[in-house]
Design an enzyme around this catalytic site. Sequence first.
Site: not given
Length: 713
Positions: A81, A136, A234
């Site tokens: 992510d 985001h 991530h």
Amino acid sequence: MRTRPPKGHWILLLLTGVALFAALLVNGFATGEIGEGTERPGPAGGRAPDAATRAGPVLNLTGGTLRSARPSAGTIALTFDDGPDPEWTPRLLEVLRRHNARATFFSVGSKVARHPGLARRMVREGHEIGSHTYTHVDLGNAPSWRTRLELDLSQRALAGATGRGTRLLRQPFSGTPAALTGAQWRAARDAAGRGYLTVLTDRDTEDWARPGADAIVRRATAGTGRAGAIVMLHDSGGDRGETVRAVEEILERLSARGYRFTTVSESIGLRDGNPPASFTSRVVGKALVLGQLGSGWVVGGLTALFGVAAVLTVLRLVLLLAFARTHIAGTRRARHRRARRGAPPFLPPVSVIVPAYNEEAGIAATIGSLLDTGYPGPLEVIVVDDGSTDRTAEIAASFTGIPGVALIRKPNGGKPSALNAGVARARAEIVVLVDGDTVFQRDTIGNLVAPMADRRVGAVSGNTKVANRGGIIGRWQHIEYVIGFNLDRRLFDVLQCMPTVPGAIGAFRREALAAAGGVPSDTLAEDTDLTMAICRAGWRVVYEETALAWTEAPATLRQLWRQRYRWCYGTLQAMWKHRRALVERGASGRFGRRCLSYLALFQVALPVFAPAVDVFTLYGLLFLDPGTLALTWLSFTALQALAGWYALRLDGERARTLWVLPLQQVVYRQLMYLVVVQSLVTAVLGARLRWQTIRRAGTFDPTPDLPAHQPAP
């Protein structure tokens, strides 16, 4: 050559300002500086339905019915992510390549637009890209219009960068199905109406908290048996060194246990998670990518420009103050040496030339102040009427009965021709040139010609004072004359590169005038052009702060604009005319490299780019931390006030006038910047600016009551 200045460039300047502000808005939205909810999880909004919290990690809510999917046995879908990140994403891609593994990257659309090459590499190497919104934002806390915008922009960015779309969405701040909130459930349901599958995770490594590579590996490999899993990691958001090391070990451990690493779509049997985008989406997407890249470059450039301008402004103030002290010390030493030698005062014959065109409002005061001089040497005053259409010649003629006063009448030919006519008539070796709206003090001529005791000095600049300083515009100009002009002249004197002896008050050696070819007429700033020619000829040009002249400054913004427009345009002409001094040797080269470089940087380049800095400042006040910007502005204003106080002290002026300085920074400064922009555009487009006459208000009467002046000790 055009005979009138172009007008259309004001529209261009306005559009440029709007475009810069739009670029700042685009970049601000993409980086999260603008927009509600960015990088902030909203309220939970209750719990999601029990069926959802017990479902698989991939939710399909199309048609209003909940269906879910899990990766097939023996498959692991590594997901990353918050990227792409120019540092950490390539390192993770390299680890995946070495292990022949594929993964799914839930990328932020604005970062895809910022790093389109990384997105293309992901697709090229067989990986999958899902949407992680454009900025985001927490979709559960965002209004419906913001959700639509985030999803659409993210799709457009992906299409512009890779030519593909995506069916997969992972909401920021989401996790496992069991942790699904009511707000996230509603956002997933809304996204399903736009064709998205919501992807959660089986194993949340929480690597964003940097718990250590071992903890990340332990959480990623926590399952038993052959069950498949979606693992959340991530590739952006800070230092991801632990994640890179952990992925290497995860791949080794689970590969040894027979697991296969693939994309989310393949793990659940979905044919293609990144279908080809339509032609329209690709075109719009490319425009979005280019627009965001361009806005990023603009903001980067403006940020750098803001920093450079700040550094140069501070550096200039420091240099001005340092050279002012050096100039004062040098002047005191010279006077001390003259006093010790006991030489008689330097009192050469002086011819004062007063060019006059429609100066009836002040010509009597000018001539009267020259006749009331305390200069004990031989003195003549020559008034040159340059075809005036008012009572200028009549008033000047009334003084011709006084010995030493002469009047020349000539057809209008411009100020340079009037000055040259007066110089040709003058008998003295030292010539003082005075504007027809200027008044001398009784000791001015003696102080002005004193430096010419040194035969190397070809010209002397006096100290011009604003007489009509009662209003706000007059006070602004008073500050500018004292802080800007006179501090600059002290610096130029020390560096021996004086660009301008002002037309209001200047003394010239006839030999220096001849070396320069007389007063030039091919620029609108004949005083600057003449001074530059004298400097290039090898003569010294000095500044004498005790030689005071009081002048009438423009009283309205329109008159001020016209005067400064002519000054600035003429200075640009003179700089271009003498540009070869930059590459010449000797005195001319020294003058060019010191003076022309200084003028080009501080009087052309910085003012031209200053409107962009102001646009950036306005954006910062609206969308960034206004406190920081206000503190920065106050710091610079305080620094300028300190320099102003010192400059006023040097000139024996009262410091209380500094109260107008803050307002000057937000009105007067912008006016002067626009003058430079107008002048530069006029010059580049080849327009020839006509002489801009200034209407005099008659500040002086025949016996002017001048402000008191006491030189600093």
